[in-house]
Motif scaffolding. Structure first.
Motif: not given
Length: 319
Positions: A118-134, A282-288
């Motif tokens: 629909t034209g949406a575009r990725a601009f960020a993703r999270i680092i999981e609680p495990s410390g991995s971006p996957t 709180r958000a369940g992530m270690r970084g963005i």
């Protein structure tokens, strides 16, 4: 005469009360209402705001609890008014992004592939609680289930999954089964968690209650439901390979300056700052971290392997 002695004072008292209320009351004025004169009352509209939505992976209450501090932080850092909205289903989330009702989408990779069309575009993703971006999908069963110990033991059993569009909660697991020569028709049944929101939790609770032989969830769900069930009663049968983590996407036509301001604030968040660490935890992530559309090509490859090209409109890639 004796009876008259008691009746007479009572009658006089009643007459006095009647005179007080009816005889001495001022004449009520008649108010004439002109029905031809009308004034339109306007319902106040909400202040314009950037809308932010968390794909309904969990209940709306959990979604709010996990992200309200993050949204407050982003509003303060950017000076923008940001409001969280709550679609009930994965499909509703997708439609709201397409129609412009959701400005900033936080979703799983599979949903991102669809909204990218629909034209949406990725601009960020999270680092999981495990410390991995996957992150991975997990196949779970009760720890006392003696018939399921490995992947092939799931053949002929009942499977509850999160949603047909869930990445870690269904499609990653389906891909793992196919890699091991197990097809969707090899299970006694495949059911999906009912109702709006909270679907990851519902899968874990259904397996715990013994309603299904096994279930598929995303990595990290057992930590979320730890206060609802004894997670020691759940065992992980298998895990999928890792795929890129949850993604932030801006809808088509979003002001680039607004996206940049939000991105800068997101990327500043650090686990080294105690206040910011509390927001991230709180958000369940270690970084963005920064993201781009091509980061999700491995998910597009999985879509091809699963034969879902029609569901996702080809590869779902728009340059």
């Amino acid at each position: 005469m004796q009876k008259l002695k008691y009746i007479l004072p009572a009658v006089l008292l009643l007459l006095g009360i009647a005179f007080y209320f009816f005889g001495s009351a001022p004449e009520e004025k008649i108010v004439h209402v002109d029905m031809s004169v009308r004034e339109e009352i306007r319902v106040p509209e909400p202040e314009p705001a950037i809308t932010y939505a968390y794909l309904p992976q969990y209940s709306h209450k959990v979604s709010h609890q996990r992200h309200n501090r993050l949204i407050e932080y982003l509003s303060k850092e950017t000076g923008l008014s940001i409001r969280q909205v709550f679609p009930d289903t994965f499909e509703e989330h997708r439609r709201m992004v397409a129609s412009g009702e959701i400005d900033i989408s936080f979703s799983n990779p599979m949903t991102y592939i669809r909204i990218a069309q629909t034209g949406a575009r990725a601009f960020a993703r999270i680092i999981e609680p495990s410390g991995s971006p996957t992150f991975r999908g997990q196949i779970i069963t009760r720890s006392d289930n003696r018939s399921i110990h490995k992947l092939k033991d799931c053949i002929g059993k009942s499977w509850i999954a999160v949603d047909p569009l869930s990445a870690g909660g269904y499609l990653y697991a389906l891909g793992l089964f196919l890699e091991n020569g197990i097809n969707a028709t090899d299970f006694r049944e495949i059911s999906f968690a009912p109702g709006p929101g909270g679907k990851q939790e519902k899968v874990a609770l259904a397996v715990y209650a013994g309603k299904y032989d096994f279930g598929s969830i995303r990595e990290g769900t057992l930590d979320v439901v730890r206060d609802k069930i004894n997670v020691d009663k759940i065992k992980i049968v298998a895990e999928t390979k890792p795929y890129p983590g949850w993604v932030y996407a801006a809808r088509r036509g979003m002001d680039p300056d607004v996206i940049d301001r939000i991105s800068v604030a997101m990327f500043k968040l650090s686990m080294d700052d105690p206040a910011q660490a509390a927001i991230l935890n709180r958000a369940g992530m270690r970084g963005i971290i920064p993201a781009q559309d091509s980061d999700y090509d491995s998910v597009r490859d999985l879509i091809k392997e699963l034969g879902l090209r029609n569901l996702y409109g080809g590869q779902g890639r728009t340059e």
